[in-house]
Design a protein around this motif. Sequence first.
Motif, short mmCIF file in Angstrom:
data_model
loop_
_atom_site.label_atom_id
_atom_site.label_comp_id
_atom_site.label_asym_id
_atom_site.label_seq_id
_atom_site.Cartn_x
_atom_site.Cartn_y
_atom_site.Cartn_z
N ALA A 251 -12.11 13.06 -22.29
CA ALA A 251 -11.31 12.79 -23.48
C ALA A 251 -9.87 12.47 -23.11
O ALA A 251 -9.24 11.59 -23.69
N GLN A 252 -9.36 13.18 -22.13
CA GLN A 252 -7.99 12.95 -21.67
C GLN A 252 -7.84 11.54 -21.12
O GLN A 252 -6.84 10.87 -21.35
N GLN A 253 -8.85 11.09 -20.38
CA GLN A 253 -8.79 9.75 -19.80
C GLN A 253 -8.89 8.67 -20.87
O GLN A 253 -8.38 7.57 -20.70
N SER A 254 -9.58 8.99 -21.99
CA SER A 254 -9.77 7.98 -23.03
C SER A 254 -8.57 7.86 -23.96
O SER A 254 -8.46 6.91 -24.71
N GLU A 255 -7.69 8.85 -23.92
CA GLU A 255 -6.52 8.82 -24.82
C GLU A 255 -5.25 8.71 -24.00
O GLU A 255 -4.96 9.52 -23.15
N SER A 256 -4.46 7.69 -24.28
CA SER A 256 -3.25 7.43 -23.51
C SER A 256 -2.19 8.48 -23.78
O SER A 256 -2.07 9.00 -24.89
N HIS A 257 -1.39 8.74 -22.76
CA HIS A 257 -0.25 9.64 -22.93
C HIS A 257 0.89 8.87 -23.60
O HIS A 257 1.15 7.72 -23.27
N ILE A 258 1.55 9.48 -24.54
CA ILE A 258 2.63 8.84 -25.29
C ILE A 258 3.96 9.41 -24.81
O ILE A 258 4.17 10.62 -24.80
N SER A 259 4.87 8.52 -24.40
CA SER A 259 6.19 8.98 -23.95
C SER A 259 7.03 9.39 -25.15
O SER A 259 6.70 9.08 -26.31
N THR A 260 8.16 10.03 -24.87
CA THR A 260 9.03 10.50 -25.94
C THR A 260 9.57 9.34 -26.76
O THR A 260 9.59 9.38 -27.99
N MET A 261 9.99 8.25 -26.08
CA MET A 261 10.55 7.10 -26.80
C MET A 261 9.48 6.41 -27.63
O MET A 261 9.74 5.96 -28.75
N GLU A 262 8.26 6.29 -27.08
CA GLU A 262 7.16 5.69 -27.85
C GLU A 262 6.85 6.52 -29.09
O GLU A 262 6.56 5.97 -30.16
N LEU A 263 6.94 7.82 -28.95
CA LEU A 263 6.69 8.71 -30.09
C LEU A 263 7.74 8.50 -31.17
O LEU A 263 7.42 8.38 -32.36
N ILE A 264 9.01 8.42 -30.77
CA ILE A 264 10.11 8.26 -31.73
C ILE A 264 10.02 6.90 -32.43
O ILE A 264 10.30 6.79 -33.63
N CYS A 265 9.62 5.87 -31.69
CA CYS A 265 9.61 4.50 -32.23
C CYS A 265 8.34 4.17 -33.01
O CYS A 265 8.28 3.16 -33.69
N SER A 266 7.31 5.00 -32.91
CA SER A 266 6.04 4.70 -33.56
C SER A 266 6.12 4.93 -35.07
O SER A 266 6.43 6.03 -35.52
N PRO A 267 5.82 3.90 -35.89
CA PRO A 267 5.87 4.10 -37.35
C PRO A 267 4.82 5.10 -37.85
O PRO A 267 5.05 5.80 -38.83
N THR A 268 3.68 5.16 -37.16
CA THR A 268 2.63 6.10 -37.60
C THR A 268 2.97 7.53 -37.24
O THR A 268 2.69 8.46 -37.99
N LEU A 269 3.59 7.73 -36.07
CA LEU A 269 3.85 9.09 -35.58
C LEU A 269 5.20 9.65 -36.05
O LEU A 269 5.43 10.84 -35.94
N ARG A 270 6.06 8.78 -36.58
CA ARG A 270 7.39 9.26 -36.95
C ARG A 270 7.37 10.28 -38.09
O ARG A 270 8.06 11.30 -38.01
N PRO A 271 6.58 10.07 -39.17
CA PRO A 271 6.58 11.08 -40.25
C PRO A 271 6.16 12.48 -39.78
O PRO A 271 6.85 13.46 -40.09
N PRO A 272 5.03 12.62 -39.02
CA PRO A 272 4.73 13.98 -38.55
C PRO A 272 5.78 14.53 -37.59
O PRO A 272 6.01 15.74 -37.55
N LEU A 273 6.45 13.64 -36.82
CA LEU A 273 7.50 14.11 -35.91
C LEU A 273 8.68 14.67 -36.71
O LEU A 273 9.23 15.73 -36.37
N ILE A 274 9.06 13.97 -37.79
CA ILE A 274 10.15 14.46 -38.63
C ILE A 274 9.80 15.81 -39.24
O ILE A 274 10.62 16.74 -39.28
N ILE A 275 8.55 15.94 -39.70
CA ILE A 275 8.10 17.22 -40.26
C ILE A 275 8.18 18.31 -39.20
O ILE A 275 8.67 19.42 -39.45
N GLY A 276 7.72 18.01 -37.98
CA GLY A 276 7.78 18.99 -36.88
C GLY A 276 9.20 19.44 -36.59
O GLY A 276 9.47 20.63 -36.40
N ILE A 277 10.14 18.48 -36.58
CA ILE A 277 11.55 18.81 -36.29
C ILE A 277 12.13 19.68 -37.40
O ILE A 277 12.81 20.69 -37.13
N VAL A 278 11.89 19.30 -38.65
CA VAL A 278 12.43 20.08 -39.77
C VAL A 278 11.83 21.48 -39.80
O VAL A 278 12.52 22.46 -40.12
#
Length: 548
Positions: A251-278
Amino acid sequence: MAFLCAPGLTFFLTYSIFSAVLGMLQFGYNTGVINAPEKNIENFMKDVYKDRYGEDISEEFIQQLYSVAVSIFAIGGMLGGFSGGWMANRFGRKGGLLLNNVLGIAGACLMGFTKVSHSYEMLFLGRFIIGVNCGLNTSLVPMYISEIAPLNLRGGLGTVNQLAVTVGLLLSQVLGIEQILGTNEGWPILLGLAICPAILQLILLPVCPESPRYLLITKQWEEEARKALRRLRASGSVEEDIEEMRAEERAQQSESHISTMELICSPTLRPPLIIGIVMQLSQQFSGINAVFYYSTSLFMSSGLTEESAKFATIGIGAIMVVMTLVSIPLMDRTGRRTLHLYGLGGMFIFSIFITISFLIKEMIDWMSYLSVVATLGFVVFFAVGPGSIPWMITAELFSQGPRPSAMAIAVLVNWMANFVVGIGFPSMKTALENYTFLPFSVFLAIFWIFTYKKVPETKNKTFEEILALFRHNNGRSMLNCTNSLEPQSMNSGIEHAALMVSEEKTQHDSPASERFLEGGRSTHQGRSAASAPHHPRQPPPVCPSSGP
């Protein structure tokens, strides 16, 4: 706690968990130890300053020096927590814990010899180093425990970390009373006792095995992993565990690792990231660390004697231990979002009571006792909700690919907010006087509204379902979507990762990208948690906050 009677909890597994969790006890101890001897440490700083410069130090400057001694711990924690993932992969989970004890011993010695050296700079350095040690512990300990525990115990054992933190906190407060070590002569010993968990772990941990997941998935040492599993399970039949880890590896090999910048810039991942930070900010800016760091002086300013204030502080530690035990069954029964709302709401109400008790303490003699009751109530509701839920929700909002980066950002935000409260509270207390807790009341109200409007319920939901809450929101309140999806059983032994990791990297602008990658949960990276393939979704093991 039902998991204590669950199958799979062998003697050697219990021994290994106890050995590792001493790191979390260290974290709790050093969070609370600076509280009770505040006046003794300030007197020491005044004496050193006068001997050096031949003049008395101002009250304002002595408060600033003390707040540095308190908050530099969070700077060290920020550094340690952020580098925990690297250390775990470089030296192993067990190896990282053993090396980390060198920092624990060094920091404890520096704090213990502060008075002998007649230097408050040594206290600052010791607090910083022990902060790095505790930051690494908050990353390495939950990681190790979750990776050696069998699947049916991982959720329950996540609470052992928080329990160890609260026990360490209570221990520091009991030892800090005047009858024991809360004196001008005893406070260096009180701080230096942080050496005990480090030495005890150095003695106990070498007997424990390295994490089988680290041995198999990271190092590819299958035979060593089998030996470790046989010892932990007290059984020769470990094929199920090995196959489980092999599935994680695939499973680990099938799913790519996401860097911090990719996480911040991703439109799909940004809403859960904002929730996590708050959610992390809601834990630290609730005002809880103002209570942990400065409760003795707070109680004294409300009219209690110094001795009574220290006993009231012990009450806070005892309440934290009891409520941590009480909240364990509530976590999966009530739901994360609901408990967080109860916690923030209760803290808001009791923060108002604390302000009222400060305002009318001169008019009514017994009002100082209301401030104690209100502070205890404040701590009770913290333990119910914001104590551990922000970490749990942050981990559950992300699949294995982006989770390490998301948790690293969460660690950074949490410790930074911890530092801001530690360094800023004494000045805020001086400026606002009786209205000291009013800013925290405002923050609590804001965080309650945010949680009510934006935070989804993650209990018993797969990553696919959680992603759907964000992708199909279409402008509606997240609350309306919270219960729109019922938990679904998984069709395979590996969970579906629901955050479209690879498509994000190649099709950033494609709104039609609705495909979900199949992937499972794999080994820890940073502060992320490991979990095995299974049908009902288990929450990832939770790291405790930098405020217990």
